[in-house]
Write a protein that holds these residues in place. Sequence first.
Motif, PDB file in Angstrom:
ATOM      1  N   THR A  27      -4.975   6.320   5.794  1.00 28.72           N
ATOM      2  CA  THR A  27      -6.061   6.535   4.855  1.00 28.72           C
ATOM      3  C   THR A  27      -5.695   5.838   3.553  1.00 28.72           C
ATOM      4  O   THR A  27      -4.784   6.275   2.859  1.00 28.72           O
ATOM      5  CB  THR A  27      -6.232   8.051   4.605  1.00 28.72           C
ATOM      6  N   CYS A  28      -6.363   4.760   3.241  1.00 28.48           N
ATOM      7  CA  CYS A  28      -5.961   3.992   2.068  1.00 28.48           C
ATOM      8  C   CYS A  28      -7.140   3.203   1.512  1.00 28.48           C
ATOM      9  O   CYS A  28      -8.093   2.915   2.232  1.00 28.48           O
ATOM     10  CB  CYS A  28      -4.816   3.043   2.414  1.00 28.48           C
ATOM     11  N   ASN A  29      -7.038   2.886   0.231  1.00 29.54           N
ATOM     12  CA  ASN A  29      -8.067   2.041  -0.378  1.00 29.54           C
ATOM     13  C   ASN A  29      -7.616   0.585  -0.484  1.00 29.54           C
ATOM     14  O   ASN A  29      -8.295  -0.236  -1.057  1.00 29.54           O
ATOM     15  CB  ASN A  29      -8.512   2.601  -1.737  1.00 29.54           C
ATOM     16  N   ASN A  31      -5.393  -2.526   2.039  1.00 30.35           N
ATOM     17  CA  ASN A  31      -4.996  -2.845   3.413  1.00 30.35           C
ATOM     18  C   ASN A  31      -3.970  -3.984   3.318  1.00 30.35           C
ATOM     19  O   ASN A  31      -4.204  -5.090   3.814  1.00 30.35           O
ATOM     20  CB  ASN A  31      -6.238  -3.255   4.225  1.00 30.35           C
ATOM     21  N   CYS A  32      -2.839  -3.684   2.664  1.00 28.00           N
ATOM     22  CA  CYS A  32      -1.870  -4.725   2.287  1.00 28.00           C
ATOM     23  C   CYS A  32      -1.337  -5.473   3.519  1.00 28.00           C
ATOM     24  O   CYS A  32      -1.053  -4.844   4.550  1.00 28.00           O
ATOM     25  CB  CYS A  32      -0.697  -4.106   1.547  1.00 28.00           C
ATOM     26  N   VAL A  33      -1.156  -6.769   3.375  1.00 29.31           N
ATOM     27  CA  VAL A  33      -0.685  -7.556   4.521  1.00 29.31           C
ATOM     28  C   VAL A  33       0.715  -7.128   4.955  1.00 29.31           C
ATOM     29  O   VAL A  33       1.078  -7.269   6.119  1.00 29.31           O
ATOM     30  CB  VAL A  33      -0.672  -9.070   4.233  1.00 29.31           C
ATOM     31  N   TYR A  34       1.502  -6.593   4.009  1.00 29.56           N
ATOM     32  CA  TYR A  34       2.893  -6.229   4.317  1.00 29.56           C
ATOM     33  C   TYR A  34       3.040  -4.761   4.706  1.00 29.56           C
ATOM     34  O   TYR A  34       4.145  -4.272   4.895  1.00 29.56           O
ATOM     35  CB  TYR A  34       3.792  -6.518   3.102  1.00 29.56           C
ATOM     36  N   CYS A  35       1.918  -4.041   4.831  1.00 25.45           N
ATOM     37  CA  CYS A  35       2.000  -2.590   5.052  1.00 25.45           C
ATOM     38  C   CYS A  35       2.782  -2.281   6.332  1.00 25.45           C
ATOM     39  O   CYS A  35       2.532  -2.864   7.387  1.00 25.45           O
ATOM     40  CB  CYS A  35       0.614  -1.981   5.130  1.00 25.45           C
ATOM     41  N   GLU A  36       3.709  -1.329   6.204  1.00 24.35           N
ATOM     42  CA  GLU A  36       4.550  -0.965   7.346  1.00 24.35           C
ATOM     43  C   GLU A  36       3.902   0.109   8.211  1.00 24.35           C
ATOM     44  O   GLU A  36       4.386   0.423   9.289  1.00 24.35           O
ATOM     45  CB  GLU A  36       5.888  -0.422   6.835  1.00 24.35           C
TER      46      GLU A  36
HETATM   47  S1  SF4 Z   1       1.356  -0.573   1.566  1.00 24.23           S
HETATM   48 FE1  SF4 Z   1      -0.023   0.376   3.051  1.00 24.23          FE
HETATM   49  S2  SF4 Z   1      -0.242   2.488   2.386  1.00 24.23           S
HETATM   50 FE2  SF4 Z   1       0.630   1.330   0.640  1.00 24.23          FE
HETATM   51  S3  SF4 Z   1      -1.129   0.722  -0.562  1.00 24.23           S
HETATM   52 FE3  SF4 Z   1      -0.747  -0.951   0.838  1.00 24.23          FE
HETATM   53  S4  SF4 Z   1      -2.048  -0.535   2.606  1.00 24.23           S
HETATM   54 FE4  SF4 Z   1      -1.945   1.358   1.415  1.00 24.23          FE
END
Ligand code: SF4
Length: 316
Positions: A27-29, A31-36
């Motif tokens: 659940t996030c605002n 959608n980072c490319v590096y998100c783990e």
């Molecule tokens: S790293 Fe992942 S959880 Fe953190 S802000 Fe970016 S998308 Fe959201």
Amino acid sequence: MSKFIFGPVNSRRLGRSLGIDIVPKKTCNLNCVYCEVGPTTTKGIARDFYVSWEELKPEFYEVLQKKEFDVVTITGMGEPTLNKNLPDIVQGIKELIDKPLVLLTNALLLTVPEVRREVLEFSIISPSLDAVLQEDFERIDRPVIPVTPQTIIDGLAALRKEFSGKIWLEVLLAQGYNHSPEAIAALQEAVKKIQPDKVHLNSVGRPPLTAMKEKFAESVQPLSMEQLEAIQQKLGDCAEIIASKRQTITQKQKIDNLPENILQYLKRRPADQEEIAQGLNVRSQEIGDILTQLCQNNHIQKKIHEQKVVFFTDVG
Ligand code: SF4
């Protein structure tokens, strides 16, 4: 099995950090490319009542009896400030323990005065600011709602005036995404405006599950130490490099139910054997057999990434 609490894990910045997930995956605002954690599935800025202190409390009591830790970190398999129960959770924890309470946030909601009021009781807030230029921000953080980095910077500058605890600004840099000379000059200006206590320069250290699932992982690469050091110099004394500083295991920690702890760890992020050992503060040799067993029983999967064997719980 712990539903909301994990660790303590050895954090590069915080020591033994007990993590509490207060929003469901993912659940996030942003959608980072590096998100783990993996691609954002529940998109939007609307806050909601996710896990409550009443639900968390029994697990927290149990952990207090059994585990030693240095700090409690509110995080989530998403953005924790999206949980409207945040003030109750903070108050509940503070009534039970006298240890630093840390918030990891992407800072989007710190643009809202009401949310800033809710976070004033934390000891440390570590907001992310990966990009100041709009184009870079959209490429690396991929907001799922319309937002500008300038609004986020204004929110952080306001937080600085209202919050008496520490602000550790985290900047995650990825090769070709957010480190051009213009991007770093804009970051310098933003740091002057925000006045954080520290700027933590990070880079892509773990396999980016989001990019792996979307099949572009090869394009999300870390900066070299030389590149990070050059940026650190431009930002001045408050900047520290936190990328790839692996901690040394100084003592062997006994962890009850190591397989379950490994599963909980991998549920939150993919990792290689060495990193799992570092995170759980156990010796690497102790977990090799367990990882093999978990793979054989199909509880986890493994894959070669960046010449390392990386373990996951749910890569499709
Ligand atoms: S790293 Fe992942 S959880 Fe953190 S802000 Fe970016 S998308 Fe959201």
